[in-house]
Design an enzyme around this catalytic site. Structure first.
Site, short mmCIF file in Angstrom:
data_model
loop_
_atom_site.label_atom_id
_atom_site.label_comp_id
_atom_site.label_asym_id
_atom_site.label_seq_id
_atom_site.Cartn_x
_atom_site.Cartn_y
_atom_site.Cartn_z
N ASP A 72 -8.23 2.92 12.31
CA ASP A 72 -7.63 2.48 11.05
C ASP A 72 -8.79 2.40 10.06
O ASP A 72 -9.59 1.46 10.11
CB ASP A 72 -6.96 1.12 11.27
CG ASP A 72 -6.57 0.43 9.97
OD1 ASP A 72 -6.63 1.09 8.91
OD2 ASP A 72 -6.20 -0.75 10.02
N LYS A 75 -12.42 4.20 -0.16
CA LYS A 75 -11.10 4.75 0.13
C LYS A 75 -10.26 4.87 -1.16
O LYS A 75 -9.34 5.66 -1.24
CB LYS A 75 -10.40 3.85 1.15
CG LYS A 75 -9.07 4.38 1.64
CD LYS A 75 -8.57 3.51 2.79
CE LYS A 75 -7.14 3.81 3.15
NZ LYS A 75 -6.67 2.97 4.25
N GLU A 125 -0.27 4.87 8.07
CA GLU A 125 -0.53 3.52 8.57
C GLU A 125 0.75 2.79 8.97
O GLU A 125 0.81 2.21 10.07
CB GLU A 125 -1.31 2.72 7.51
CG GLU A 125 -2.76 3.18 7.42
CD GLU A 125 -3.45 2.79 6.14
OE1 GLU A 125 -2.90 1.98 5.37
OE2 GLU A 125 -4.55 3.32 5.88
N ASP A 131 3.10 -3.34 4.58
CA ASP A 131 1.67 -3.33 4.87
C ASP A 131 0.88 -3.60 3.60
O ASP A 131 0.71 -2.72 2.76
CB ASP A 131 1.30 -1.95 5.47
CG ASP A 131 -0.18 -1.84 5.82
OD1 ASP A 131 -0.93 -2.78 5.52
OD2 ASP A 131 -0.56 -0.81 6.40
#
Ligand code: AMP
Length: 727
Positions: free
Chosen positions: A183, A244, A348, A380
């Site tokens: 992850d 990211k 994810e 999430d």
């Protein structure tokens, strides 16, 4: 507690006050008044030791070791200096040096338990379990209440049991090559692997199960993870994080993010991509976001290699469901630079649903009454991104029905909102603006605010505490105020929740489970709003919010590696594409070929024609997005098809075929039905994608950097063995 948890030399002051060198020297303490050490030398040694402790606390282990070496030079009779330096060396993996220092410490003060625990840690890290056991036992013999030696012994026992389970070998050399699940988070990353019939999250060398996705360049080398994050305030320009947020994007698209990055991000004029400029060895050096992400991935790879005792090559990496093609490709490229063969990029929330699904399957296997078909909403909310997905699990088959989210929403935004509020309150109260334009001050404030935010999840009030120069900030802050400040951000999450339901044409009542993933779902107000939205429905918290995604990736890895067993054999993943794909037609109209939420893998064909008489070439421009005009969508790539049938406008028939593979990666082909002329999208020339040559070059650079790190380490060791000062 793992052996690393008590490696901080600054514990000495609290643990063993009589030895604390920050206290006034006691006249009867023989080690401090040896004939050979003058008061001046002693003073210099104590100053060096204090400086070393500060560096150690900041995570600068090499710098700390230098100070402790200076302390030893000034006063070689003090056991604590060796012990402290041993901790530094153990932290950076210089294990022989750590062992030597611990032994020296024991030699000077054999009745001191901590020397033995230092020795035990270094030997344990080296894999010498018998040696470590002996060292810890020695510590307990001289100090029966030594907790660290006690814990160390328990750790050795556990490792030995594991060794026995593995048939006497430390390494897991089973025939199936493990595929790790990573992850790669905006703020934290986590690695997991399928082992002994279950997904196991692996702890890094600091003993932590999640690793900050931070990279820092220092005068003593490169740092990744916690050590990078901890020294950030002292090294703002060379400490990189949040990468990211810009990976796979154009420089012009991520101005908002770049604005709040304290390091230099500039535009690569040739590609329009963001480039990070950092000073390395006094020279400015350019890095792409994928190179920096690769450094984090490399750390995760190493973590797995140490834990599994074997080299790791294959991985499944997760990305937010909302990531577009370029963002996915560049994440895959980052994996390649890190030396990983990325078998699959998965979403994810899908990974989290796999973790949840496995949990449900285990419950069903244990006899619990579990519905065979369930609709799950995965919510999430992490550090930098927000994803929400609706999935259907039907007899072990996972189908993503719809996804939505926001790549600009997460815990970092709550930190920013809180920091801005604290900064303006401070300005109002003190009349001083100490934060504007000061990167270091802002970093300190944000760190303090993140700490306070976490505390406010479990208590209704907490203080924001930090020092900025001579200013001390100590501001009481309530949960209610935090909620007020962040409410608009929390509400934004609900818009995506509504959207996934609409897209899947599902009512709130049809959702069976709401699974919470991501550190920020611990915020009580977020939970309350979500539950209220579903008319008070209880939220499912059975999966670990920080680990579920990596856990699910490891499950997917197990399926791909063939390490199937009863737990994974009935699981199958069906993902969907997050944004519609199509091409640009006359007047910039966007013609959808693959609508969003189409399950992958998929192949879709659509017929197009020419707009001009006798036109023999067409530019095919590929976009993704939901707008009817391509100006509002994201250009993925373009190519030209030549040799089209010579005919009146509208007569030639050209098939455009979109193929999305299981990684969500796209190939587009155009073919004239009459002439057979054909062309593919040249993805390697895409604006968003690295060419194989570029990947190659970056792999080489990563390799060189690794070699450089190792060389620096070797040189340090050699210098240390020679007893040089400047390590
Ligand atoms: P993730 O990307 O899922 O690792 O989530 C990281 C984010 O979760 C960071 O912004 C953290 O500050 C946040 N976080 C972690 N624990 C808590 C907590 N107890 N309360 C609020 N936010 C938290």
């Amino acid at each position: 507690m793992g052996p690393q948890d008590w490696l901080r030399p600054d514990c000495y002051a609290e643990d063993t006050p009589p030895d604390s060198l920050t206290m006034p020297a006691k006249k009867n303490n023989k080690k401090k008044t040896t004939a050979n050490v003058s008061p001046e030398q002693r003073k210099a040694a104590l100053e060096a030791k204090d400086a070393g402790n500060k560096e150690f606390t900041a995570g600068n282990y090499d710098a700390a070791a230098k100070h402790f070496t200076a302390a030893i030079e000034a006063d070689p009779t003090d056991h604590v200096f060796y012990s402290n330096r041993s901790a530094c060396y153990a932290s950076v993996g210089k294990l022989n040096a750590a062992i030597e220092d611990a032994e020296k410490c024991i030699e000077i003060k054999p009745e001191w338990g901590k020397g033995y625990s230092r020795l035990g840690v270094a030997l344990f890290k080296k894999g010498d379990l018998d040696g470590a056991q002996k060292a810890y036992a020695g510590g307990i013999a001289c100090d029966p209440n030594n907790v660290q030696c006690d814990d160390g012994l328990a750790e050795v026992r556990k490792a030995k049991e594991q060794q026995m389970l593995n048939g006497g070998k430390m390494a897991d050399m089973s025939l199936v090559e493990p595929v790790i699940g990573i992850d790669l988070g905006t703020t934290y990353s986590c690695v997991s692997v399928w082992k002994d019939g279950e997904a196991q999250v692996l702890a890094n060398s600091e003993g932590d199960r999640t690793t900050p996705s931070w990279v820092a360049f220092t005068d003593d080398g490169r740092l990744v993870g916690d050590s990078a994050k901890r020294q950030a305030a002292q090294n703002t320009k060379r400490t990189l994080f949040n990468v990211k947020r810009i990976i796979g994007r154009q420089f012009s698209e991520c101005q908002e993010e770049i604005k709040i990055m304290p390091f230099t991000v500039k535009e690569d004029k040739a590609t329009g991509k963001p480039i990070i400029e950092v000073e390395v060895d006094d020279e400015p050096k350019d890095f792409t976001p994928e190179q920096i992400s690769a450094m984090v991935l490399e750390k995760m790879k190493k973590t797995a290699e140490v834990a599994l005792g074997r080299p790791i090559k294959k991985a499944v990496i997760t990305v937010p469901a909302y990531f577009n093609d370029a963002q996915r490709r560049q994440t895959k490229d980052a994996g390649a630079i890190a030396g990983l063969d990325v078998l699959r990029i998965i979403n994810e929330p899908t990974a989290a649903a796999l973790a949840y699904g496995l949990d449900q399957k285990n419950a069903a296997d244990a006899g619990a009454d579990v519905k065979s078909t369930q609709n799950i909403l995965v919510f999430d909310l992490g550090g930098g991104t927000f994803d929400v997905s609706l999935l259907k699990i039907e007899d072990g088959v996972f189908t993503v029905l719809s996804t939505a989210g926001d790549t600009h929403l997460g815990g970092e935004d709550f930190d920013t909102a809180l920091a801005e509020d604290v900064s303006s309150q401070y300005k109002k109260k003190s009349g001083q603006d100490i934060f504007t334009g000061d990167d270091r001050a802002q970093r300190k404030l944000r760190t303090a605010c993140e700490r306070t935010k976490r505390m406010l999840s479990s208590s209704t009030g907490a203080n924001v505490e930090c020092f900025v120069g001579e200013h001390e900030i100590n501001m009481p802050y309530t949960r209610a105020r935090f909620e007020k400040v962040c409410e608009p951000l929390f509400q934004r999450c609900m818009e995506s929740v509504k959207r996934v339901l609409d897209d899947a044409k599902m009512t709130k009542a049809q959702v069976d489970e709401i699974v919470l993933v991501g550190g920020s779902t611990r915020i009580p107000r977020v939970q309350a709003i979500l539950s209220e939205h579903f008319d008070g429905k209880a939220l499912c918290k059975s999966v670990h919010p920080d680990e579920a995604v990596a856990f699910g990736a490891a499950v997917q890895g197990a399926i791909l590696s063939g390490a199937r067993d009863s737990a994974t054999s009935n699981l199958l993943l069906v993902d969907v594409i997050p944004l519609s794909l199509g091409i640009e037609c006359e007047g910039k109209a966007f013609a959808k070929v693959v609508p969003r939420n189409t399950p992958v893998p998929c192949k879709k064909k659509q017929e197009f024609s020419t707009v001009q008489d006798y036109q023999q070439e067409i530019d095919v421009r590929i976009f993704e997005g939901e707008r009817s005009n391509t100006d509002g969508n994201h250009l993925l790539g373009e190519f030209q098809i030549e040799g089209i049938e010579r005919a009146k406008a509208g007569e030639p028939k050209i098939d455009v075929i979109f193929e999305v593979n299981t990684n969500g990666l796209l190939t587009v082909t155009a073919r004239d039905q009459v002439t057979g002329a054909q062309a593919d999208v040249k993805l390697q020339h895409d604006r968003g994608r690295l060419t194989p040559e570029e990947i190659d070059r970056m792999c080489k650079e990563a390799e060189e950097m690794r070699a450089e790190d190792e060389r620096a380490e070797r040189e340090n060791l050699a210098a240390m063995e020679r007893g040089d000062d400047d390590m």
